[in-house]
Design a protein around this motif. Structure first.
Motif, PDB file in Angstrom:
ATOM      1  N   PRO A 133       0.931  -1.149   0.136  1.00  0.00           N
ATOM      2  CA  PRO A 133       0.093   0.026   0.085  1.00  0.00           C
ATOM      3  C   PRO A 133       0.643   1.218   0.154  1.00  0.00           C
ATOM      4  CG  PRO A 133      -1.023  -1.661   1.448  1.00  0.00           C
ATOM      5  CD  PRO A 133       0.244  -2.055   0.762  1.00  0.00           C
ATOM      6  N   HIS A 134       1.878   1.199   0.548  1.00  0.00           N
ATOM      7  CA  HIS A 134       2.994   2.382   0.472  1.00  0.00           C
ATOM      8  C   HIS A 134       3.938   2.377  -0.719  1.00  0.00           C
ATOM      9  CE1 HIS A 134       1.454   2.193   4.666  1.00  0.00           C
ATOM     10  NE2 HIS A 134       1.414   3.813   4.718  1.00  0.00           N
ATOM     11  N   VAL A 135       3.607   1.563  -1.515  1.00  0.00           N
ATOM     12  CA  VAL A 135       4.773   1.526  -2.783  1.00  0.00           C
ATOM     13  C   VAL A 135       3.815   1.702  -4.005  1.00  0.00           C
ATOM     14  CG1 VAL A 135       5.986   0.173  -3.988  1.00  0.00           C
ATOM     15  CG2 VAL A 135       6.302  -0.236  -1.661  1.00  0.00           C
ATOM     16  N   GLU A 136       4.151   2.996  -4.651  1.00  0.00           N
ATOM     17  CA  GLU A 136       3.268   3.209  -5.904  1.00  0.00           C
ATOM     18  C   GLU A 136       4.075   2.536  -7.065  1.00  0.00           C
ATOM     19  OE1 GLU A 136       1.826   6.971  -8.442  1.00  0.00           O
ATOM     20  OE2 GLU A 136       3.063   7.322  -6.718  1.00  0.00           O
ATOM     21  N   ALA A 137       3.588   1.765  -7.974  1.00  0.00           N
ATOM     22  CA  ALA A 137       4.103   0.698  -9.112  1.00  0.00           C
ATOM     23  C   ALA A 137       4.333   1.815 -10.214  1.00  0.00           C
ATOM     24  CB  ALA A 137       3.548  -0.165  -9.378  1.00  0.00           C
ATOM     25  N   ARG A 138       5.512   2.321 -10.522  1.00  0.00           N
ATOM     26  CA  ARG A 138       5.532   3.419 -11.701  1.00  0.00           C
ATOM     27  C   ARG A 138       6.534   2.666 -12.614  1.00  0.00           C
ATOM     28  NH1 ARG A 138       3.445   8.316 -10.659  1.00  0.00           N
ATOM     29  NH2 ARG A 138       3.491   8.395 -13.071  1.00  0.00           N
ATOM     30  N   VAL A 139       6.189   2.663 -13.916  1.00  0.00           N
ATOM     31  CA  VAL A 139       7.160   2.292 -14.845  1.00  0.00           C
ATOM     32  C   VAL A 139       7.658   3.017 -15.787  1.00  0.00           C
ATOM     33  CG1 VAL A 139       7.225   0.443 -17.146  1.00  0.00           C
ATOM     34  CG2 VAL A 139       5.360   0.298 -14.918  1.00  0.00           C
ATOM     35  N   GLY A 140       9.262   2.968 -16.035  1.00  0.00           N
ATOM     36  CA  GLY A 140      10.052   3.634 -16.776  1.00  0.00           C
ATOM     37  C   GLY A 140       9.876   3.049 -18.140  1.00  0.00           C
ATOM     38  N   LEU A 141      10.141   4.163 -19.155  1.00  0.00           N
ATOM     39  CA  LEU A 141       9.907   3.695 -20.500  1.00  0.00           C
ATOM     40  C   LEU A 141      10.764   3.054 -21.088  1.00  0.00           C
ATOM     41  CD1 LEU A 141       8.462   4.143 -22.955  1.00  0.00           C
ATOM     42  CD2 LEU A 141       9.574   6.284 -23.564  1.00  0.00           C
TER      43      LEU A 141
END
Length: 241
Positions: A133-141
């Motif tokens: 819940p405290h980790v935001e999954a963001r993806v690099g291009l």
């Protein structure tokens, strides 16, 4: 032809192949924005990926263009290879060379389609699910494109397994009986190859290994036909007959 004439023919073949491949890469560049968007929507639907460096978007489009143009050029490259080697093949070898090249292209595209439509979305979604819940999954291009290219290329190579087995039978390095008896070893090495190509988690490894195991058993069936077609001595026609 003498040696120098063969070299001249080879040079012309390489020049034509390079021109066609570069042309297809250039064409792919004009569609690279749409290709990149399609890849992102397939692997990370509803998300906006991050370009963390000034040239990251540009380099990713170049990467997409190179791989797309190269993949589209495969049939023509095979045609050039065929035109170069066909005069030196025996009649029985020419009869089987074309189906092998067609099968290789079909297996290549099947592996790419499987990776892009089935395996990659599964892996990316599963790995993203490990976020807390405290980790935001963001993806690099760039990492996303690199990961997709690596996995798609691995699947395309692994899907050539039936062709490799049939070639081994064709050259009588193995027999269909040996392939049939060694299915347990084949399953082990297929699982090992799947673990190398994928991140190594169980679900994605099994998803990749399942079609490869099916292809292995289909290859065993096809190898019986190849073994019988080759005859007791594997064909004795002279080159060019």
């Amino acid at each position: 032809m003498n040696f120098l004439e063969h070299l001249d023919v080879l040079r012309s073949t390489l020049v034509r192949a390079a021109v066609v491949a570069l042309t297809l890469v250039a064409v792919a560049w004009f569609f690279s924005d749409r290709l990149l968007e399609a890849l992102i929507q397939t692997l990370a639907p509803g998300q906006r990926v991050l370009a963390l460096a000034p040239a990251e978007a540009f380099s990713s489009r170049i990467n997409i263009s190179l791989w797309t143009g190269g993949v589209l050029a495969v049939p023509y490259l095979m045609l050039e290879v065929w035109m170069f080697v066909a005069p030196g093949l025996k009649r029985v070898e020419r009869r089987f060379a074309v189906p092998w090249m067609v099968a290789s292209a079909l297996l290549l595209y099947s592996g790419l389609a499987f990776a892009l439509r089935v395996l990659l979305p599964l892996i990316v979604g599963m790995l993203a699910s490990f976020a807390t819940p405290h980790v935001e999954a963001r993806v690099g291009l760039a990492p996303l494109v690199g990961f997709a290219v690596q996995l798609a290329a691995g699947c395309a190579i692994l899907f050539q397994l039936p062709l490799v087995l049939c070639l081994l039978v064709w050259f009588r390095l193995v027999t269909p009986q040996l392939l049939a008896r060694g299915w347990r070893h084949a399953v082990f090495f297929i699982a090992l190859g799947s673990a190398i190509v994928t991140p190594g988690d169980g679900p994605s490894m099994l998803v990749l290994a399942a079609p490869l195991i099916v292809l292995y058993f289909l290859s065993v069936l096809v190898s019986w036909g190849i073994w019988k077609a080759r005859g007791p001595k594997g064909g004795t026609d002279a080159p060019g007959d």
